[in-house]
Write a protein that holds these residues in place. Structure first.
Motif, PDB file in Angstrom:
ATOM      1  N   UNK A 154      22.142  95.684  96.036  1.00 45.02           N
ATOM      2  CA  UNK A 154      22.873  96.862  96.495  1.00 45.02           C
ATOM      3  C   UNK A 154      22.076  98.115  96.143  1.00 45.02           C
ATOM      4  N   UNK A 155      21.743  98.889  97.177  1.00 43.42           N
ATOM      5  CA  UNK A 155      21.005 100.133  96.977  1.00 43.42           C
ATOM      6  C   UNK A 155      21.913 101.318  97.255  1.00 43.42           C
ATOM      7  N   UNK A 156      21.953 102.292  96.326  1.00 43.28           N
ATOM      8  CA  UNK A 156      22.727 103.495  96.545  1.00 43.28           C
ATOM      9  C   UNK A 156      22.062 104.416  97.552  1.00 43.28           C
ATOM     10  N   UNK A 157      22.673 105.548  97.796  1.00 40.51           N
ATOM     11  CA  UNK A 157      22.126 106.522  98.741  1.00 40.51           C
ATOM     12  C   UNK A 157      20.816 107.101  98.216  1.00 40.51           C
ATOM     13  N   UNK A 158      19.903 107.377  99.149  1.00 36.36           N
ATOM     14  CA  UNK A 158      18.644 108.071  98.854  1.00 36.36           C
ATOM     15  C   UNK A 158      17.792 107.350  97.807  1.00 36.36           C
ATOM     16  N   UNK A 159      17.782 106.042  97.861  1.00 35.02           N
ATOM     17  CA  UNK A 159      16.945 105.260  96.948  1.00 35.02           C
ATOM     18  C   UNK A 159      15.566 105.064  97.568  1.00 35.02           C
ATOM     19  N   UNK A 160      14.527 105.201  96.747  1.00 36.30           N
ATOM     20  CA  UNK A 160      13.155 104.941  97.175  1.00 36.30           C
ATOM     21  C   UNK A 160      12.658 103.665  96.508  1.00 36.30           C
ATOM     22  N   UNK A 161      12.148 102.736  97.319  1.00 34.37           N
ATOM     23  CA  UNK A 161      11.518 101.514  96.809  1.00 34.37           C
ATOM     24  C   UNK A 161      10.073 101.549  97.282  1.00 34.37           C
ATOM     25  N   UNK A 162       9.136 101.732  96.360  1.00 27.53           N
ATOM     26  CA  UNK A 162       7.731 101.952  96.734  1.00 27.53           C
ATOM     27  C   UNK A 162       7.019 100.643  97.049  1.00 27.53           C
ATOM     28  N   UNK A 163       5.771 100.757  97.428  1.00 25.45           N
ATOM     29  CA  UNK A 163       4.980  99.619  97.899  1.00 25.45           C
ATOM     30  C   UNK A 163       4.902  98.505  96.864  1.00 25.45           C
ATOM     31  N   UNK A 164       5.166  97.292  97.314  1.00 23.81           N
ATOM     32  CA  UNK A 164       5.013  96.113  96.485  1.00 23.81           C
ATOM     33  C   UNK A 164       6.100  95.883  95.463  1.00 23.81           C
ATOM     34  N   UNK A 165       7.102  96.727  95.402  1.00 21.40           N
ATOM     35  CA  UNK A 165       8.191  96.530  94.447  1.00 21.40           C
ATOM     36  C   UNK A 165       9.073  95.366  94.884  1.00 21.40           C
ATOM     37  N   UNK A 166       9.735  94.737  93.899  1.00 24.39           N
ATOM     38  CA  UNK A 166      10.612  93.598  94.159  1.00 24.39           C
ATOM     39  C   UNK A 166      11.976  93.875  93.541  1.00 24.39           C
ATOM     40  N   UNK A 167      13.018  93.784  94.354  1.00 29.32           N
ATOM     41  CA  UNK A 167      14.393  93.938  93.885  1.00 29.32           C
ATOM     42  C   UNK A 167      15.083  92.585  94.049  1.00 29.32           C
ATOM     43  N   UNK A 168      15.524  92.011  92.926  1.00 31.37           N
ATOM     44  CA  UNK A 168      16.038  90.650  92.926  1.00 31.37           C
ATOM     45  C   UNK A 168      17.466  90.522  93.401  1.00 31.37           C
ATOM     46  N   UNK A 169      17.952  89.280  93.445  1.00 32.79           N
ATOM     47  CA  UNK A 169      19.304  89.007  93.932  1.00 32.79           C
ATOM     48  C   UNK A 169      20.375  89.705  93.098  1.00 32.79           C
ATOM     49  N   UNK A 170      21.352  90.271  93.782  1.00 33.47           N
ATOM     50  CA  UNK A 170      22.534  90.883  93.174  1.00 33.47           C
ATOM     51  C   UNK A 170      22.205  92.050  92.252  1.00 33.47           C
ATOM     52  N   UNK A 171      20.990  92.556  92.325  1.00 32.20           N
ATOM     53  CA  UNK A 171      20.641  93.758  91.565  1.00 32.20           C
ATOM     54  C   UNK A 171      21.319  94.972  92.187  1.00 32.20           C
ATOM     55  N   UNK A 172      21.562  95.994  91.360  1.00 30.74           N
ATOM     56  CA  UNK A 172      22.172  97.229  91.837  1.00 30.74           C
ATOM     57  C   UNK A 172      21.313  98.413  91.410  1.00 30.74           C
ATOM     58  N   UNK A 173      20.957  99.240  92.395  1.00 26.81           N
ATOM     59  CA  UNK A 173      20.127 100.414  92.136  1.00 26.81           C
ATOM     60  C   UNK A 173      20.950 101.647  92.483  1.00 26.81           C
ATOM     61  N   UNK A 174      21.149 102.541  91.486  1.00 29.23           N
ATOM     62  CA  UNK A 174      21.995 103.705  91.697  1.00 29.23           C
ATOM     63  C   UNK A 174      21.404 104.741  92.624  1.00 29.23           C
ATOM     64  N   UNK A 175      22.273 105.586  93.146  1.00 26.40           N
ATOM     65  CA  UNK A 175      21.873 106.619  94.109  1.00 26.40           C
ATOM     66  C   UNK A 175      20.781 107.520  93.539  1.00 26.40           C
ATOM     67  N   UNK A 176      19.842 107.895  94.409  1.00 22.49           N
ATOM     68  CA  UNK A 176      18.785 108.816  94.025  1.00 22.49           C
ATOM     69  C   UNK A 176      17.693 108.215  93.174  1.00 22.49           C
ATOM     70  N   UNK A 177      17.703 106.915  92.986  1.00 18.77           N
ATOM     71  CA  UNK A 177      16.711 106.274  92.128  1.00 18.77           C
ATOM     72  C   UNK A 177      15.381 106.075  92.849  1.00 18.77           C
ATOM     73  N   UNK A 178      14.307 105.992  92.059  1.00 19.09           N
ATOM     74  CA  UNK A 178      12.961 105.725  92.584  1.00 19.09           C
ATOM     75  C   UNK A 178      12.404 104.527  91.832  1.00 19.09           C
ATOM     76  N   UNK A 179      12.047 103.490  92.570  1.00 21.15           N
ATOM     77  CA  UNK A 179      11.442 102.299  91.990  1.00 21.15           C
ATOM     78  C   UNK A 179       9.969 102.308  92.402  1.00 21.15           C
ATOM     79  N   UNK A 180       9.080 102.467  91.429  1.00 20.64           N
ATOM     80  CA  UNK A 180       7.672 102.673  91.708  1.00 20.64           C
ATOM     81  C   UNK A 180       6.947 101.431  92.192  1.00 20.64           C
ATOM     82  N   UNK A 181       5.691 101.597  92.610  1.00 24.56           N
ATOM     83  CA  UNK A 181       4.906 100.489  93.165  1.00 24.56           C
ATOM     84  C   UNK A 181       4.784  99.313  92.195  1.00 24.56           C
ATOM     85  N   UNK A 182       4.926  98.114  92.743  1.00 23.56           N
ATOM     86  CA  UNK A 182       4.731  96.861  92.004  1.00 23.56           C
ATOM     87  C   UNK A 182       5.695  96.695  90.835  1.00 23.56           C
ATOM     88  N   UNK A 183       6.790  97.418  90.852  1.00 20.08           N
ATOM     89  CA  UNK A 183       7.818  97.238  89.824  1.00 20.08           C
ATOM     90  C   UNK A 183       8.768  96.125  90.221  1.00 20.08           C
TER      91      UNK A 183
END
Length: 363
Positions: free
Chosen positions: A112-141
């Motif tokens: 689940x991704x909140x509003x205005x979330x950035x997921x950069x190149x090569x990042x991996x978000x696993x099953x049932x993970x939750x990312x809050x609004x306005x978050x930035x997940x950097x490359x290869x994270x």
């Protein structure tokens, strides 16, 4: 960055003097400042180098004689170093991670991704993970299974957040951080020599060598709001209950927090600190560089652990500690001074011994 002196002063809740409409486009140290830079001359010793640069505006200190320094405009905050916090945030250009989900990122469909979330190149978000609004997940994270990040999280490159980790709002995490690895927890089938050493303070007894059995880490990690973690720091999961880090605690580079630790609020933990398993830390604690704390100890509120001290017993509220093993700083300094006097004392004792033997006619 492009602000008027008045806009910056208003954001810093500081006084603007001179031409408040002057525009600045960058920050610089006084001697390197160009005509469009805001020179950071927060004390007289820095202001002395203003003449070497070309700045027309500067961040000074309350009551500074800005005109005598040849400036066109100045900002006069009550606490210049504190003003730097907001000022550098205003000037921060970011890291160019873009916006939205990069085509090369992998986001599990159950995440689940909140509003205005950035997921950069090569990042991996696993099953049932939750990312809050306005978050930035950097490359290869990596954000693992059922992990939860609150709003406005900022993960730099190569960050790893393990399964079931829960993190609050406004989290900042620098490159290479690892949160939620397994604790270093092993046990032998029979009582080991190490256990005997702990009990006897020196004797292994009859315990022989035995293989180590792994204890799994089930507890994950829970981190509060407004926490920041430095490069290449590791926080291990708890065994049964989670390892915890409280609100607004700031952790530097290369820190290790062992399994089951409970870290309170508003702490400052500097580089290369190591906390063994099940350490409890209160609030408003400062641990300087290379501090080490043995397992199962308690550190009270408002404690200062000075650089490189090694804590072997629990510390009460308000104490300032130094040395190995750590003692109250005044005691440790007295011990150090007395150690330096030992050669002279030994010489004096030798002279006294000679005098006594000579008076006895035993020479």
């Amino acid at each position: 960055m492009r602000y008027t002196v008045a806009e910056i002063a208003r954001a810093l809740e500081a006084e603007a003097v001179g031409d408040a409409g002057a525009v600045v486009t960058g920050l610089a140290e006084p001697a390197q400042a160009g005509a469009d830079d805001l020179a950071l001359a927060s004390s007289p010793k820095y202001a002395d180098t203003l003449a070497a640069g070309a700045a027309q505006a500067a961040l000074l200190w309350e009551g500074a004689d800005w005109q005598a320094l040849g400036l066109r405009a100045a900002i006069l905050p009550k606490r210049p170093r504190f003003a730097m916090s907001r000022l550098t945030t205003m000037a921060d250009p970011g890291h160019g991670f873009g916006n939205g989900v990069h085509p090369s990122a992998s986001v599990d469909p159950t995440a689940k991704l909140g509003d205005d979330v950035t997921i950069a190149a090569g990042a991996v978000i696993g099953p049932e993970a939750e990312i809050g609004a306005g978050s930035i997940i950097g490359p290869l994270s990596f954000v693992g299974w059922q992990a939860v990040l609150g709003p406005n999280a900022f993960l730099r490159e190569h960050v790893s957040i393990g399964a079931r980790v829960r993190i609050g709002a406004n989290f900042i995490c620098n490159p290479g951080v690892r949160i939620g690895g397994d604790g270093f927890s092993f046990v032998t089938p029979e009582k080991s020599g190490v256990e005997n050493v702990r009990e006897t303070l020196g004797e292994q007894g009859d315990a022989g060598g035995q293989p180590w059995a792994r204890i799994a880490s089930l507890g994950a990690v829970v981190i509060g709001d407004d926490v920041e973690i430095g490069t290449n720091t590791a926080i291990d999961s708890g065994t049964i209950r989670p390892t915890q880090v409280g609100n607004r605690t700031k952790i530097d580079n290369l820190v290790h927090i062992g399994h089951n630790c409970i870290i309170g609020e508003d702490n400052l933990i500097c580089g290369q600190v190591g906390l063994a398993g099940s350490v409890t830390v209160g609030n408003f604690v400062v641990m300087a560089g290379q501090v080490g704390v043995s397992d199962n100890l308690s550190i009270g509120n408002n404690v200062v652990l000075a650089a490189a001290c090694k804590v072997m017993s629990s510390v009460k509220d308000g104490k300032v500690m130094l040395g190995y093993p750590a003692n109250e700083m005044k005691t440790n300094l007295d011990m150090y001074k007395n150690t330096k006097r030992l050669p002279r004392i030994l010489r004096d004792v030798a002279e006294l011994k000679k005098a006594v033997l000579k008076s006895d006619g035993s020479d």
